[in-house]
Design a protein around this motif. Structure first.
Motif, PDB file in Angstrom:
ATOM      1  N   HIS A  12       0.815  -1.219   0.000  1.00 46.80           N
ATOM      2  CA  HIS A  12       0.000   0.000   0.000  1.00 46.80           C
ATOM      3  C   HIS A  12       0.843   1.261   0.000  1.00 46.80           C
ATOM      4  CE1 HIS A  12      -3.187  -2.794   0.837  1.00 46.80           C
ATOM      5  NE2 HIS A  12      -2.535  -3.223   1.899  1.00 46.80           N
ATOM      6  N   TYR A  13       2.173   1.115   0.179  1.00 46.82           N
ATOM      7  CA  TYR A  13       3.046   2.277   0.307  1.00 46.82           C
ATOM      8  C   TYR A  13       3.275   2.917  -1.054  1.00 46.82           C
ATOM      9  CZ  TYR A  13       6.769   5.181   2.234  1.00 46.82           C
ATOM     10  OH  TYR A  13       7.520   6.245   2.652  1.00 46.82           O
ATOM     11  N   SER A  14       2.931   4.201  -1.182  1.00 46.85           N
ATOM     12  CA  SER A  14       3.178   4.927  -2.425  1.00 46.85           C
ATOM     13  C   SER A  14       3.339   6.406  -2.131  1.00 46.85           C
ATOM     14  CB  SER A  14       2.014   4.743  -3.410  1.00 46.85           C
ATOM     15  OG  SER A  14       2.207   5.597  -4.527  1.00 46.85           O
ATOM     16  N   ARG A  15       4.333   7.022  -2.732  1.00 48.21           N
ATOM     17  CA  ARG A  15       4.525   8.465  -2.552  1.00 48.21           C
ATOM     18  C   ARG A  15       3.848   9.263  -3.647  1.00 48.21           C
ATOM     19  NH1 ARG A  15      10.674   8.885  -0.106  1.00 48.21           N
ATOM     20  NH2 ARG A  15      10.140   7.942   1.887  1.00 48.21           N
ATOM     21  N   THR A  16       3.192   8.594  -4.577  1.00 54.30           N
ATOM     22  CA  THR A  16       2.525   9.302  -5.677  1.00 54.30           C
ATOM     23  C   THR A  16       1.014   9.070  -5.695  1.00 54.30           C
ATOM     24  OG1 THR A  16       3.091   7.434  -7.089  1.00 54.30           O
ATOM     25  CG2 THR A  16       4.535   9.362  -7.195  1.00 54.30           C
ATOM     26  N   ASP A  17       0.564   7.899  -5.254  1.00 53.91           N
ATOM     27  CA  ASP A  17      -0.862   7.585  -5.264  1.00 53.91           C
ATOM     28  C   ASP A  17      -1.513   8.208  -4.037  1.00 53.91           C
ATOM     29  OD1 ASP A  17      -3.372   6.527  -5.397  1.00 53.91           O
ATOM     30  OD2 ASP A  17      -2.736   4.436  -5.504  1.00 53.91           O
ATOM     31  N   THR A  18      -2.471   9.108  -4.236  1.00 53.07           N
ATOM     32  CA  THR A  18      -3.126   9.755  -3.093  1.00 53.07           C
ATOM     33  C   THR A  18      -4.517   9.183  -2.830  1.00 53.07           C
ATOM     34  OG1 THR A  18      -3.938  11.524  -4.534  1.00 53.07           O
ATOM     35  CG2 THR A  18      -1.873  11.941  -3.362  1.00 53.07           C
ATOM     36  N   ALA A  19      -4.898   8.126  -3.553  1.00 56.08           N
ATOM     37  CA  ALA A  19      -6.224   7.526  -3.354  1.00 56.08           C
ATOM     38  C   ALA A  19      -6.355   7.011  -1.925  1.00 56.08           C
ATOM     39  CB  ALA A  19      -6.436   6.385  -4.338  1.00 56.08           C
ATOM     40  N   HIS A  20      -7.529   7.256  -1.328  1.00 57.35           N
ATOM     41  CA  HIS A  20      -7.760   6.856   0.056  1.00 57.35           C
ATOM     42  C   HIS A  20      -7.665   5.341   0.225  1.00 57.35           C
ATOM     43  CE1 HIS A  20     -10.174   6.126   3.754  1.00 57.35           C
ATOM     44  NE2 HIS A  20      -9.476   7.161   4.159  1.00 57.35           N
ATOM     45  N   LEU A  21      -7.032   4.907   1.305  1.00 55.66           N
ATOM     46  CA  LEU A  21      -6.870   3.480   1.587  1.00 55.66           C
ATOM     47  C   LEU A  21      -7.859   3.046   2.657  1.00 55.66           C
ATOM     48  CD1 LEU A  21      -2.980   3.231   1.827  1.00 55.66           C
ATOM     49  CD2 LEU A  21      -4.416   2.327  -0.021  1.00 55.66           C
TER      50      LEU A  21
END
Ligand code: FE
Length: 148
Positions: A12-21
């Motif tokens: 789930h770690y991403s510095r570009t994807d801002t979609a809610h988890l």
């Protein structure tokens, strides 16, 4: 397992994807190091002056250690005497969200990651100008990356 190791095994770690988890705690428990899980998902607080970032002063970016969401820029960090990394402003208004916290006989405002809803710390009104805010954060849930 260190935070850096967990990043490579955290899908789930991403510095570009801002979609809610919306990841259940049972899965976070499996993915995250114990100290990160305790603060992020059990709303724990590290002891003052023990975290890795309370007195860090390098130039760079602070990310959520759980999901990689960008949270703070080093130019909003200030030398606080409280023993936790402190900032006067988030990098974007929606990088964090707030909830009222009435635990321990106090009324405080909790700060959560805007992407993964992890507990980050609390916000107080005794910060420096220009905002007057003090984001009092836990080092365990922050990843710092120095500018290259
Ligand atoms: Fe997050």
């Amino acid at each position: 397992m260190s935070a850096t190791d967990s990043r490579t095994t955290n899908p789930h770690y991403s510095r570009t994807d801002t979609a809610h988890l919306d990841v259940p705690d049972t899965e976070w428990k499996r993915i995250l190091p114990d100290d990160v899980y305790h603060v992020a998902r059990e709303k724990g607080t590290e002891r003052a002056f023990t975290g890795k970032l309370w007195d860090a002063d390098g130039l760079g970016m602070y990310y959520c250690a759980v999901c990689g969401n960008a949270l703070f820029r080093s130019d909003s960090k200030f030398g606080s005497s409280c023993g936790w990394p402190s900032f006067f402003e988030a990098i974007r208004p929606d990088s964090v969200r707030y909830e009222s916290d009435k635990t321990f006989g106090m009324v405080r405002t909790e700060v959560l990651c805007g992407r993964c809803d992890s507990h980050l710390g609390h916000i107080f009104d005794d910060g420096p100008k220009p905002t007057g805010k003090r984001f009092c954060m836990n080092s365990a849930v922050l990843d710092f990356e120095e500018d290259k």
